[in-house]
Design an enzyme around this catalytic site. Structure first.
Site, PDB file in Angstrom:
ATOM      1  CB  CYS A 160      -0.905   0.025   1.226  1.00  0.00           C
ATOM      2  SG  CYS A 160      -1.993  -1.379   1.299  1.00  0.00           S
ATOM      3  CG  HIS A 219      -3.083   3.444   2.034  1.00  0.00           C
ATOM      4  ND1 HIS A 219      -3.617   3.032   0.829  1.00  0.00           N
ATOM      5  CD2 HIS A 219      -3.201   2.386   2.887  1.00  0.00           C
ATOM      6  CE1 HIS A 219      -4.020   1.775   0.951  1.00  0.00           C
ATOM      7  NE2 HIS A 219      -3.776   1.366   2.184  1.00  0.00           N
ATOM      8  CG  ASN A 276      -6.723  -0.822   1.325  1.00  0.00           C
ATOM      9  OD1 ASN A 276      -5.992  -0.402   0.410  1.00  0.00           O
ATOM     10  ND2 ASN A 276      -6.249  -1.254   2.470  1.00  0.00           N
TER      11      ASN A 276
HETATM   12  O1  UT7 Z   1      -3.816  -1.147   3.479  1.00  0.00           O
HETATM   13  C1  UT7 Z   1      -3.076  -2.039   4.274  1.00  0.00           C
HETATM   14  C2  UT7 Z   1      -3.252  -1.723   5.670  1.00  0.00           C
HETATM   15  N1  UT7 Z   1      -4.499  -2.257   6.151  1.00  0.00           N
HETATM   16  C3  UT7 Z   1      -5.110  -1.627   7.113  1.00  0.00           C
HETATM   17  O2  UT7 Z   1      -4.655  -0.577   7.515  1.00  0.00           O
HETATM   18  C4  UT7 Z   1      -6.325  -2.260   7.763  1.00  0.00           C
HETATM   19  C5  UT7 Z   1      -6.392  -1.825   9.188  1.00  0.00           C
HETATM   20  N2  UT7 Z   1      -7.391  -2.489   9.996  1.00  0.00           N
HETATM   21  C6  UT7 Z   1      -8.707  -2.232   9.880  1.00  0.00           C
HETATM   22  O3  UT7 Z   1      -9.139  -1.511   8.996  1.00  0.00           O
HETATM   23  C7  UT7 Z   1      -9.617  -2.836  10.909  1.00  0.00           C
HETATM   24  O4  UT7 Z   1      -8.842  -3.424  11.914  1.00  0.00           O
HETATM   25  C8  UT7 Z   1     -10.614  -3.876  10.335  1.00  0.00           C
HETATM   26  C9  UT7 Z   1     -11.676  -3.161   9.535  1.00  0.00           C
HETATM   27  C10 UT7 Z   1      -9.882  -4.883   9.480  1.00  0.00           C
HETATM   28  C11 UT7 Z   1     -11.321  -4.596  11.469  1.00  0.00           C
HETATM   29  O5  UT7 Z   1     -11.952  -3.664  12.344  1.00  0.00           O
HETATM   30  P1  UT7 Z   1     -11.720  -3.759  13.923  1.00  0.00           P
HETATM   31  O6  UT7 Z   1     -12.547  -2.714  14.522  1.00  0.00           O
HETATM   32  O7  UT7 Z   1     -10.240  -3.701  14.170  1.00  0.00           O
HETATM   33  O8  UT7 Z   1     -12.335  -5.149  14.254  1.00  0.00           O
HETATM   34  P2  UT7 Z   1     -11.651  -6.431  14.918  1.00  0.00           P
HETATM   35  O9  UT7 Z   1     -10.696  -7.055  13.967  1.00  0.00           O
HETATM   36  O10 UT7 Z   1     -11.160  -6.085  16.285  1.00  0.00           O
HETATM   37  O11 UT7 Z   1     -12.901  -7.364  15.025  1.00  0.00           O
HETATM   38  C12 UT7 Z   1     -14.040  -6.993  15.815  1.00  0.00           C
HETATM   39  C13 UT7 Z   1     -15.148  -8.022  15.580  1.00  0.00           C
HETATM   40  C14 UT7 Z   1     -14.656  -9.464  15.645  1.00  0.00           C
HETATM   41  O12 UT7 Z   1     -15.658 -10.244  16.276  1.00  0.00           O
HETATM   42  P3  UT7 Z   1     -15.468 -10.764  17.790  1.00  0.00           P
HETATM   43  O13 UT7 Z   1     -14.210 -11.572  17.769  1.00  0.00           O
HETATM   44  O14 UT7 Z   1     -15.344  -9.514  18.603  1.00  0.00           O
HETATM   45  O15 UT7 Z   1     -16.705 -11.544  18.029  1.00  0.00           O
HETATM   46  C15 UT7 Z   1     -14.566  -9.859  14.199  1.00  0.00           C
HETATM   47  O16 UT7 Z   1     -14.715 -11.249  14.001  1.00  0.00           O
HETATM   48  O17 UT7 Z   1     -15.694  -7.856  14.282  1.00  0.00           O
HETATM   49  C16 UT7 Z   1     -15.727  -9.100  13.609  1.00  0.00           C
HETATM   50  N3  UT7 Z   1     -15.603  -8.896  12.177  1.00  0.00           N
HETATM   51  C17 UT7 Z   1     -16.668  -8.696  11.378  1.00  0.00           C
HETATM   52  N4  UT7 Z   1     -17.993  -8.656  11.619  1.00  0.00           N
HETATM   53  C18 UT7 Z   1     -18.808  -8.422  10.587  1.00  0.00           C
HETATM   54  C19 UT7 Z   1     -14.476  -8.839  11.429  1.00  0.00           C
HETATM   55  N5  UT7 Z   1     -14.795  -8.619  10.132  1.00  0.00           N
HETATM   56  C20 UT7 Z   1     -16.144  -8.536  10.079  1.00  0.00           C
HETATM   57  C21 UT7 Z   1     -17.067  -8.319   9.039  1.00  0.00           C
HETATM   58  N6  UT7 Z   1     -18.363  -8.263   9.339  1.00  0.00           N
HETATM   59  N7  UT7 Z   1     -16.660  -8.137   7.765  1.00  0.00           N
END
Ligand code: UT7
Length: 324
Positions: free
Chosen positions: A112, A251, A281
């Site tokens: 990225c 980004h 993204n």
């Molecule tokens: O470009 C390269 C660099 N990439 C990035 O910078 C990405 C950076 N990270 C992010 O954008 C975020 O961390 C994400 C969008 C990927 C995830 O958001 P988050 O607020 O960090 O969520 P999390 O990973 O802590 O997950 C929270 C909950 C989990 O459920 P439990 O374990 O709390 O029950 C996940 O399983 O959200 C769940 N979850 C989803 N739920 C519905 C993860 N993906 C999804 C989904 N739909 N698509």
């Protein structure tokens, strides 16, 4: 002598993938995706449409905007992690498609952050005498996406953006760039299979190793911290205050990352260019896509100070300041 951006271009595929469609593919919801990421929809390349096709279309538009022809180009750089094939470089295919017979060509692999790395190389090449360098960020992220993994499949999109960089004697153009990397954190975002470590085999397909794996939450925190640090470095070295920044083009990974970085820096959101709501993204393409859009809709104007910042797999990160 400085280098400056002479023209910009972009291309996104026609096919739109909405959050509602993703709801039918994995256990997710439109509300979750919009609230946790800011993404409403993304573009997906046609089956069999390679990275070089997207890159060539964006590159052609940037050349036209710069009022240059392909034969003027000295170098073509394609920042990508989804090139047509391991070899040759996608940039060589773009060179052929454009008919840029004089141009050297290679790819830049910094995920990225690739566009910022490639722009830095272009800046250095221009300072050593090149007249025109085409810098393209192009990705077909849909082919390295595991469409059964809700943690990643809602995030990415396909597209390409391009700029032509050339020399200027005026006090405009690329003022400073700072780049960083930390390979100790390579495991945080990776496509483990398909290279020399886990070469193509039935085993790696079964285990979904040629697809992107990401520790999202860890990535999120590091992204906010490192992008803020890199921006502060660039401001310090150019002696420019945050209030003097007219436009911020980061980004596009997650709206909450952009909000957090803006808040820490004291940059209001109305100075931040956003395309992730419509494009997701797009990895190395996200910044040049946003630059091109801002140029075409008049948001970037002559004399403005435009700050860019990126973060990605590697880990890699950095920031740069451009005087338009
Ligand atoms: O470009 C390269 C660099 N990439 C990035 O910078 C990405 C950076 N990270 C992010 O954008 C975020 O961390 C994400 C969008 C990927 C995830 O958001 P988050 O607020 O960090 O969520 P999390 O990973 O802590 O997950 C929270 C909950 C989990 O459920 P439990 O374990 O709390 O029950 C996940 O399983 O959200 C769940 N979850 C989803 N739920 C519905 C993860 N993906 C999804 C989904 N739909 N698509």
């Amino acid at each position: 002598m400085n280098s400056q951006i002479l023209g910009t271009g972009s291309y996104v595929p026609d096919q739109v993938l909405t959050n509602a469609e993703l709801e039918r593919m994995v256990e997710t919801s439109d509300v979750w995706i919009r609230e946790r990421t800011g993404i409403r929809e993304r573009r997906i390349a046609k089956s069999g449409q390679p990275c070089s096709d997207l890159a060539t279309r964006a590159g052609r538009q940037a050349l036209a905007a710069a009022k240059l022809s392909a034969s003027d180009l000295d170098l073509i750089l394609v920042a990508t992690c989804t090139g047509d094939s391991p070899l040759p470089a996608t940039a060589c295919l773009v060179q052929h498609h454009l008919g840029a017979t004089r141009a050297a060509a290679c790819d830049v692999g910094a995920a990225c952050c690739g566009f910022l790395y490639a722009l830095t190389i272009a800046d250095a090449y221009v300072r050593t005498g090149a007249r025109a360098v085409l810098v393209i960020g192009a990705e077909v992220m849909s082919v390295i996406t595991d469409w059964t993994d809700r943690n990643t499949c809602v995030l990415f999109g396909d597209g390409a953006g391009a700029v032509v960089v050339g020399p200027t004697n005026d006090d405009v153009g690329i003022q400073a760039v700072r780049l960083h990397a930390n390979g100790q954190l390579a495991h945080v975002i990776e496509v483990p299979g398909g290279g020399s470590r886990y070469p193509a085999s039935e085993h790696i397909i079964q285990n979904k190793l040629p697809y992107i794996k990401m520790r999202g939450n860890e990535t999120f925190k590091i992204a906010v911290k490192t992008m803020e640090e890199a921006v502060r470095e660039v401001l310090a070295v150019t002696n420019v205050s945050i209030e003097q920044i007219d436009l911020f083009i980061p980004h596009q990974a997650n709206i909450r990352i952009l909000q957090a970085v803006g808040q820490r820096l004291g940059l209001p959101m109305n100075k931040t260019v956003i395309n992730l709501d419509r494009l997701g993204n797009t990895s190395a393409a996200s910044i040049p896509l946003a630059i091109d859009e801002a140029v075409r809709n008049g948001r970037i104007r002559k004399g403005m100070r435009v700050l860019i910042a990126a973060f990605g797999a590697g880990l890699t990160w950095g920031a740069g300041l451009i005087r338009w």
